[in-house]
Scaffold this active site. Structure first.
Site, PDB file in Angstrom:
ATOM      1  N   GLU A  74     -12.195  11.286  -0.695  1.00 46.99           N
ATOM      2  CA  GLU A  74     -13.234  12.098  -1.333  1.00 46.99           C
ATOM      3  C   GLU A  74     -12.681  13.509  -1.545  1.00 46.99           C
ATOM      4  O   GLU A  74     -11.760  13.927  -0.830  1.00 46.99           O
ATOM      5  CB  GLU A  74     -14.486  12.155  -0.454  1.00 46.99           C
ATOM      6  CG  GLU A  74     -14.311  12.899   0.858  1.00 46.99           C
ATOM      7  CD  GLU A  74     -15.446  13.876   1.145  1.00 46.99           C
ATOM      8  OE1 GLU A  74     -16.000  14.448   0.199  1.00 46.99           O
ATOM      9  OE2 GLU A  74     -15.759  14.066   2.329  1.00 46.99           O
TER      10      GLU A  74
ATOM     11  N   HIS B 204     -14.993  11.636  -5.925  1.00 45.13           N
ATOM     12  CA  HIS B 204     -16.030  12.566  -5.449  1.00 45.13           C
ATOM     13  C   HIS B 204     -15.655  14.010  -5.674  1.00 45.13           C
ATOM     14  O   HIS B 204     -15.565  14.773  -4.716  1.00 45.13           O
ATOM     15  CB  HIS B 204     -16.228  12.431  -3.926  1.00 45.13           C
ATOM     16  CG  HIS B 204     -17.107  11.314  -3.546  1.00 45.13           C
ATOM     17  ND1 HIS B 204     -17.538  11.143  -2.272  1.00 45.13           N
ATOM     18  CD2 HIS B 204     -17.607  10.320  -4.247  1.00 45.13           C
ATOM     19  CE1 HIS B 204     -18.277  10.068  -2.220  1.00 45.13           C
ATOM     20  NE2 HIS B 204     -18.323   9.560  -3.407  1.00 45.13           N
TER      21      HIS B 204
ATOM     22  N   LYS C 294      25.334 -17.825  10.982  1.00 47.48           N
ATOM     23  CA  LYS C 294      26.594 -18.039  11.711  1.00 47.48           C
ATOM     24  C   LYS C 294      27.778 -17.713  10.825  1.00 47.48           C
ATOM     25  O   LYS C 294      28.766 -17.113  11.260  1.00 47.48           O
ATOM     26  CB  LYS C 294      26.658 -19.495  12.184  1.00 47.48           C
ATOM     27  CG  LYS C 294      25.884 -19.758  13.464  1.00 47.48           C
ATOM     28  CD  LYS C 294      26.036 -21.208  13.888  1.00 47.48           C
ATOM     29  CE  LYS C 294      25.260 -21.475  15.166  1.00 47.48           C
ATOM     30  NZ  LYS C 294      25.149 -22.907  15.446  1.00 47.48           N
TER      31      LYS C 294
END
EC number: 3.1.27.-
Lengths: 683, 864
Positions: free
Chosen positions: A286, A497, A545
């Site tokens: 926000e 916001h 290996k």
């Protein structure tokens, strides 16, 4: 056979539709850093006093509306933010807005809806988000994996019963325990006001609120909740109001953090927001106070107490319209403490029987309050008020001073409006609006300075009482937002916001300071972010290996390139040697050879030409195994050279060169070498 | 326009046009547009402009759009569109060259303001409002706006893109309306230029390789075929269907979701349902081309069509059933071990064979003679094993896909079942079997032996999502019948879920709902009376489980349990078997304890349940353990205590509902002393802070009035009315009890309650009372005494907002006199209006916007 590339992996995150809104507690946003603190600007209190107190409309939390789409600058896709009701062919809108927080995040194939808020400014279907944008993807319950509610303010949860019981979402809804407890109270309060005022039939009922709450799964702070096998969520403390949480949403190695509303400084009853260094791909934060460095809350509190005290001292009555739960409790603690300290006798009342309810929840969720309250809880529960009593309607007519907290907070119905009408005519009285009011409400009118109000039945109410605006909103300011970004260390930041211009400033600041991309989508826009998910791959023992046999031991700090064949089976990845892959898949190995023709001017027989080539190469390629085979062909490693007569020109020989792709470099070199011709002396 | 608004409008226009004056938020501008739209719809827009020249002046600053904020610019574009929707006003604005400057190249189109989505949205909406007449079409053609709309279909803003598509449909519809007098040309090449352009664009988009473009075209066509049913749409479909069919040849099929929407909208269109369009073939082809999850919605849509070829319906139904077929086959595949799978699964398959008897498969609502689908399960989908690998593969790619597909299928079948056009006969038995099987896979009680079945088990074990969907579907299946063996299995699996400690609260709620549905649909024995033996047996087994749920730590489980109990008691509370089982269980005692539950929702449900138990005589007050002789507080006292003290509204409201029902039913506790009961309840309810409790108090008062004075007279003009009114003395006598219970004090005070519904309820109550006492007051004439004066004075005080003291004892004569003098009809009319009409009025909006605009700048500057 070497690498088996399975295709590029690009898992987008999409963020459509957030809108934001006022929960009734906002101050205007000054430009940041327009003036340093302690500068010559008057304090809000003085400014309001000087003007007879009017509310700034810029004080409400406004969503960025006219924001240029970031995609054009960054080529990162679009941003879709905020939705509005879109009933064809009218009523779209991509502007700023109040209320209806609602964000859809698609992450790793999962769809999550963040908040489900309503808009207090409309009375028709525009008050709810337009969910038809989701329903066009099929059934809601099939499309959405879950809904997360950050806190109980109506602009974050007000549309929830509509969404679940009327639109038809039947999946899980996640929120914290306090939010689960308080949310239905506010929804019920809102429903009652809506039905009371308008007698709305087409509105969610009490039963619907209950049925909606039965779909809620409550979460604890820092508890990792597995929504399904792939999707997990985790709540962090956000301050702001009791039970508010930030949520981390994680699918595999990808994650998003949604802050909801948060506060980075502790207040009278709550602590500061906190998050760990979770390094999400994206932080959605926000930005209500995107450019604001807020002054000390103590200062606002002193102003508030002084105002109330002055009014009571002169024998006036003080009305504080509030919403049922939330900020009201903070103000109660403030007044209670002040009354105790000053030994004041004027009664304080809290209307609608919510005091007990508030006490109950604050006691129940004491761990969600701040340290001070938790400490004193053993000796004295801060929410057991000595001076604040339950209000009876008849008390409003009592003579003498008093302070009354009454609902609703915008003076648009019910008890607060009734008391206001009684007291408005007396200049000794005072009304203090602690939050934002939507247009049309009496609260909005008096805050904008109107003094003659037309009430029902053409009655005109003259407002002589003193009108004050004191915001007690608890949002992070610019400094707090930067602090949170620093704490979480996200790869990208998305601002919601806020107001466009101010968000732009914060965006630049974040980009400069943290070197991350920052987005600020307009309503209705979508952001798509490419991510680099790490996919676990099992490695065969044989391959390991072989690698170790080369003397290179695995080291976590030194990434190494490992060659093998990637096999995908049953949604699992394994890296094996190519031989093993062939064996497992039952495939025969194909050999790929490159071929080339080189023309040589040489009248000799083919065998002689081949011999000359052999001699030449033997002398030039000393480190390589050059052989002259009995059939007359020459080999250098995997490269095969054969000499043939030219069909038309007997003086020219054709050299057929072929090589495997492993020896491509050598093959190319040899070809270019032969193209230059053979030295005269070569036999 | 209201003269007061007209006076304020110039000032507001000046504020809006002044870039230095920040305006209120978008909500205000949106409301302002609503108001202008209302005015324009109600009268002449031209007149509006002529009477308010400030509006034209307001639109003029658009010439410099860079000066305006995007939201004001968007507002102006939308306003201009609303005004220009009427042709004369459009011409007027055209004369001033205003519209090209707003919507043409010279407007915001090319400027910096265009980058704001809100401006693009305003532009689209403005054009959409404006495009209502032929002149508008000419304007669009000349301004080149259509090309811009094409580009906006791919806009970054969801709203703009969506609106652009809708606008194209709107323009196409309008341009085709113009030559609509004649039959539409068979060749789109002869259509109006504007229509040709749009159709050409759609064709181009359908041919595109990029999926977003194809999606846009399909969405436009879907909107068009959904909303426009003119004959020319058939021509258009014939023209475009080959291009749509081409999409099916691509792998994968692009924009499958939009394609399904389009095909269904075409199929639903009344002008396009003829088979000549080749639509059925396309639908059949699409069903076979799409993935199972994509084909499901199409199959459902096809089955919902009113008319559709049988073969296509059968194909669609087979597609819809495929996942369930897969489940059943997978769980019964046990090569060489036919008896190794669970008994339920075996039974399920036995019932779904292609030759399953119609008796087993035809439900109550189905018509076995229909013959549309002769087999219980569509042929080819079940019974044979040839399709098994294919269908199994459909479910097995991943857990998420499997869960998603099963949930979708169950939801689709749940939607389809109640519809009249569902396939007939409806295969109740196999569907039941499938639902039970899925639930067993979810709770781990199924033991499939095949690889596919094992995989399914692993995917579905503990999956709450599938459990919920399957229980919902199982509940819906209660509307039909299946073999008794299957019904027994249904009850068994429901009991398993209700008993299991692993069932989540949401699953338990669904299990309770499904159980209730199955119990309610359980056939009654031929002799009447008690429950059907199976259901009775089930209830007996369930009742010991219920206490565990009532003691659950989750409030929602306790609540769901109580809701279930209330419903079952309401339905079977009078039946001996049920009563016996219930009384033998701990349920009544636990329910009473839940009256003190910490959760208010649970307390409210417990109140409702106790009310129901008490009404049915199933609440026995146990003797206090400490004092064998003394009895505990009666339920009435307990409920009154809740009404007086509970801090939450839900339990108090629940108590009022129980009390009102008790009064209606003459419950023994009430009938013992009704007056005393009503007086006590009204005294508490009238003081309640919750207006809904007060309103319910008035409802109870009304029931009391009706019981004492008789029902309200019928409004039927032909109804018989009693010839003579009761004598005054009798009426006064009849009103005495109301005075004694202080009903009038409550009702008169409620008349001026700050909460509107309470005042409305009181108004209705007093009007009823006045009607009942009309004859009496006629005979008495106007009464004036000290009582009347004090009552009228009290009413005035209450109207002014003073609460004051209670009225004390009132005489019936004074009440009747005051009832006559009150303008109750007028009050009812005023209350019928929404109480926020004043604050939501246009005048209020203009005042607010002006008031706010005046201070915005200052505040912006001096805060911090």
């Amino acid at each position: 056979m070497g690498w088996n590339v399975l295709g590029a992996l690009s898992l987008p995150c999409m963020f459509p539709w957030p809108v934001c809104g006022g929960d009734g507690c906002f101050l205007p946003h000054p430009s940041f850093p327009q003036q340093p603190r302690g500068s010559s600007f008057p304090s809000p209190r003085r400014a309001l006093q000087a003007r007879g107190c009017r509310v700034p409309s810029g004080g409400l939390r406004q969503v960025a509306g006219a924001i240029a789409c970031s995609s054009r600058e960054t080529d990162m896709g679009e941003v879709r933010k905020g939705w509005q009701r879109l009933t064809p062919p009218s009523r779209p809108g991509a502007g700023q807005d109040v209320g209806r927080s609602c964000i859809l995040v698609s992450i790793g194939g999962k769809n999550v809806m963040l908040d489900c808020g309503m808009h207090m400014g409309f009375n028709d279907d525009r008050r709810f988000p337009d969910f038809s944008y989701i329903t066009r993807n099929g059934r809601l319950t099939d499309f959405l994996d879950c809904v997360i509610i950050s806190h109980f303010h109506l602009d974050h949860c007000g549309a929830l019963p509509y969404f679940s019981e009327m639109v038809g979402y039947d999946g899980p809804i996640y929120m914290t325990h306090p939010t689960q407890a308080i949310c239905p109270i506010l929804l019920e309060d809102y429903r009652k006001i809506a039905v009371d005022k308008k007698g709305e039939a087409n509105f969610f009922t009490s039963q619907m609120i209950k049925d909606c709450m039965k779909k809620v799964v409550a979460v604890h702070l820092h508890q990792t909740v597995q929504v399904d096998d792939e999707l997990e969520i985790k709540a962090y403390y956000a301050g702001h109001v009791l039970g508010a949480a930030m949520f981390q949403i994680k699918v595999g190695s990808e994650s998003v953090v949604y802050t909801g509303d948060y506060n980075m400084t502790p207040d009278r009853h709550l602590g500061a927001a906190w998050i760990d260094k979770c390094r999400p791909n994206l932080l959605i934060t926000e930005s209500t106070y995107a450019t604001t460095i807020r002054d000390s809350k103590r200062c606002r509190e002193r102003d508030f107490l002084k105002k109330v005290h002055e009014a009571v001292e002169r024998g006036g009555k003080v009305l504080i319209p509030v919403f049922a739960l939330g900020r009201a409790q903070e103000l109660c603690i403030l007044l209670e403490t002040f009354w105790e300290r000053m030994n004041l006798k004027a009664p304080i009342y809290f209307s609608t029987g919510l005091t007990e309810k508030a006490n109950h929840y604050y006691k129940l969720f004491i761990t969600w309050t701040n340290q001070k309250i938790r400490k004193t809880f053993v000796q004295r529960n801060m929410f057991e008020f000595k001076h604040i009593k339950a209000f009876d309607r008849a008390f409003a007519d009592n003579p003498g001073p008093m302070v009354v907290f009454a609902t609703p907070g915008m003076l648009h119905a019910g008890q607060s409006l009734q008391i206001f009408r009684k007291w408005a005519g007396n200049e000794k009285n005072m009304v203090i609006m602690p939050g934002y009011c939507v247009q049309g409400t009496v609260g909005h009118k008096i805050l904008s300075g109107q003094r003659k109000l037309e009430m029902e039945g053409r009655q005109v109410l003259e407002v002589k009482m003193q009108v004050e605006y004191m915001s007690f909103s608890a949002h992070a300011d610019a400094k707090g937002i930067m602090q949170l970004v620093g704490q979480a260390e996200p790869e990208n930041v998305l601002l919601v916001h806020g107001e466009a211009k101010k968000m732009e400033f914060l965006k630049q600041k974040i980009e400069q300071e943290f070197r991350v991309n920052c987005y600020m989508p307009a309503n209705g826009e979508t952001v798509t972010l490419p991510t680099s998910p790490s996919i676990p791959v099992g490695i065969s023992l044989g391959l390991l290996k072989r690698e170790m046999a080369q003397g290179l031991l695995p080291d976590a700090k030194k990434p190494r390139l490992l060659h093998g064949t990637l096999i995908m089976k049953d949604s699992n990845f394994r890296l094996v040697s190519s031989e093993q892959a062939l064996k497992e898949l039952g495939l025969a190995e194909h050999q790929l050879r490159f071929t080339c023709r080189v023309h040589l001017h040489d009248p000799r027989k083919e065998q002689e030409t081949a011999l000359r080539v052999y001699s030449h190469l033997k002398s030039v390629l000393k480190d390589h195994c050059v052989q002259h085979l009995p059939d007359g062909s020459v080999t250098v490693e995997s490269i095969l050279i054969q000499a043939a007569a030219h069909s038309e020109d007997p003086g020219t020989k054709v050299l057929l060169v072929s090589w495997t792709y492993q020896d491509e470099e050598l093959g190319s070199y040899l070809t270019s070498l032969l193209k230059k011709g053979l030295p005269q002396g070569a036999t | 326009m209201d003269p007061e608004c007209s006076q304020l409008l110039p000032a507001l226009c000046a504020v809006l046009a002044d870039p230095r004056q920040p305006v209120a938020d978008d909500t205000c501008l949106e409301k302002l547009l609503d108001w202008f739209k209302t005015i324009a719809d109600a009268g002449s827009s031209l007149l509006l402009l002529q009477e308010n020249p400030c509006l034209v002046t307001l639109l003029c600053p658009v010439l410099k759009p860079q000066d305006l904020s995007p939201r004001v610019l968007a507002f102006l574009l939308r306003l201009a569109g609303i005004l220009a929707a009427q042709e004369d006003c459009f011409q007027h604005l055209q004369q001033g060259d205003l519209l090209p400057r707003l919507f043409g190249e010279a407007g915001p189109l090319g400027g910096a303001a265009w980058t704001a989505p809100t401006v693009r949205s305003g532009w689209i909406q403005g054009l959409c409002s404006l495009t209502q007449h032929p002149s508008a079409l000419c304007f669009l053609a000349h301004s080149g706006a259509v090309d811009t709309i094409f580009s906006l279909q791919g806009d970054s803003s969801l709203f703009v893109a969506s609106a652009a598509g809708q606008l194209l449909v709107h323009i196409l519809g309008l341009s085709m309306q113009a030559p609509a007098e004649g039959h539409p040309s068979l060749q789109p090449a002869h259509w109006p230029a504007c229509a040709q352009k749009i159709v050409g664009h759609i064709e181009e988009s359908l041919r595109a390789t990029a999926t977003p473009q194809v999606t846009q075209a399909l969405n436009v066509l879907t909107t068009m075929f959904s909303h426009c049913h003119d004959p020319w749409t058939q021509v258009l479909w014939v023209h475009l269907s080959p291009l749509v069919a081409c999409l099916l040849e691509k792998d994968p099929v692009p924009a499958a979701h939009s394609l399904v929407d389009l095909l269904l909208s075409v199929a639903r269109s009344p002008v396009l349902s003829s088979s000549s369009c080749g639509l059925w073939d396309t639908l059949a082809q699409t069903l076979s081309r799409l993935r199972a999850s994509q084909a499901g919605p199409l199959a459902l849509g096809i089955l919902k069509l009113q008319e559709c070829p049988k073969a296509l319906r059968a194909q669609a139904f087979a597609v819809l059933l495929q996942p369930l077929t897969c489940v059943l086959e997978a769980t019964t595949q046990a090569p060489g071990l036919p008896g190794s799978s669970g008994p339920g699964l075996q039974c399920g398959v036995a019932a779904i064979g292609p030759v399953a008897s119609s008796e087993a498969c035809a439900g109550r609502g189905g018509d076995p003679t229909d013959g549309e689908l002769p087999l219980a399960w569509p042929p080819g989908s079940v019974g044979g094993t040839a399709d098994a690998p294919l269908t199994a593969g459909m479910l097995l790619p991943s857990k998420a896909a499997c869960v998603g597909l099963l949930c979708q299928t169950l939801a689709h079948l749940e939607l389809l079942q109640p519809l009249p056009q569902r396939p007939s006969p409806w295969p109740w038995a196999p569907l039941l079997s499938a639902a039970v099987t899925i639930l067993r896979l979810c709770n781990g009680s199924a033991t499939p032996t095949s690889d596919t079945g094992t995989h399914l088990c692993a995917f579905l074990a503990g999956c709450v999502r599938v459990q919920r969907a399957a229980l919902d579907f199982l509940g819906t299946l209660s509307q039909g019948t299946g073999p008794q063996e299957l019904v027994t299995q249904v009850f068994a699996i429901l009991l398993e879920y209700l008993t299991s400690p692993d069932s989540s609260p949401t699953v338990l709620k669904k299990a309770f709902q499904a159980t209730l549905q199955w119990l309610q649909s359980s056939p009654k024995p031929s002799g009447g009376g008690d429950l059907e033996p199976h259901a009775q047996l089930f209830l007996r087994e369930l009742l010991p489980v219920l206490p565990k749920r009532l003691c659950s730590p989750c409030w929602d489980v306790r609540d769901s349990g109580l809701e279930f109990l209330t419903q079952t008691v309401r339905r079977w509370g009078g039946q001996a078997g049920f009563r016996h089982a219930l009384l033998a269980s701990e349920v009544p005692e636990l329910t009473e304890q839940l009256l003190r539950d910490p959760e208010s929702y649970v307390r409210a449900s417990a109140v409702a349940a106790m009310g129901q138990l008490s009404s049915r005589g199933l609440h026995i007050i146990p003797a206090s353990p400490g004092h064998p002789g003394a009895q505990q507080k009666s339920l009435l006292e307990e409920l009154l205590h809740i009404l007086s003290t509970d801090s939450e509204g839900f339990p108090r409201r629940a108590v009022m509902q129980v009390f009102t029902q008790w009064l209606r039913d003459s419950h023994a506790d009430v009938a013992a002393d009704t007056e005393h009961f009503v007086a006590r309840v009204l005294r508490v309810a009238s003081q309640d802070l919750d207006w809904e409790v007060r309103a319910q108090g008035l409802e109870l008062a009304l029931v009391f009035l009706e019981q004492t004075l008789g029902q309200p007279s019928s409004s039927c003009p032909y109804a018989m009315t009693p010839p003579a009114a009761a004598p005054p003395s009798l009426v006064a006598q009849a009103l005495q009890p109301f005075c004694r219970v202080q009903l009038f004090d409550f009702a008169f005070r409620a008349l001026f309650d700050c909460d509107r519904p309470v005042a409305q309820k009181s108004c209705d109550l007093l009007l009823f009372l006045r009607a009942k006492t009309a004859s009496y007051s006629d005979q008495q004439g106007s009464s004036s005494g000290p009582d009347v004066a004090s009552l009228e004075a009290a009413l005035q005080r209450w109207q002014a907002g003073d609460q004051g003291q209670p009225l004390g004892d009132l005489e019936p004569e004074a009440v009747v006199a005051v009832l006559r003098s009150l303008d109750l009809e007028g009050l009812r009319g005023a209350l019928a209006e929404s109480s926020d009409h004043a604050e939501q009025s246009p005048l209020s909006l203009l005042q607010d916007m002006l008031a706010t605009a005046g201070i915005l700048g200052e505040n912006e500057a001096d805060c911090y």
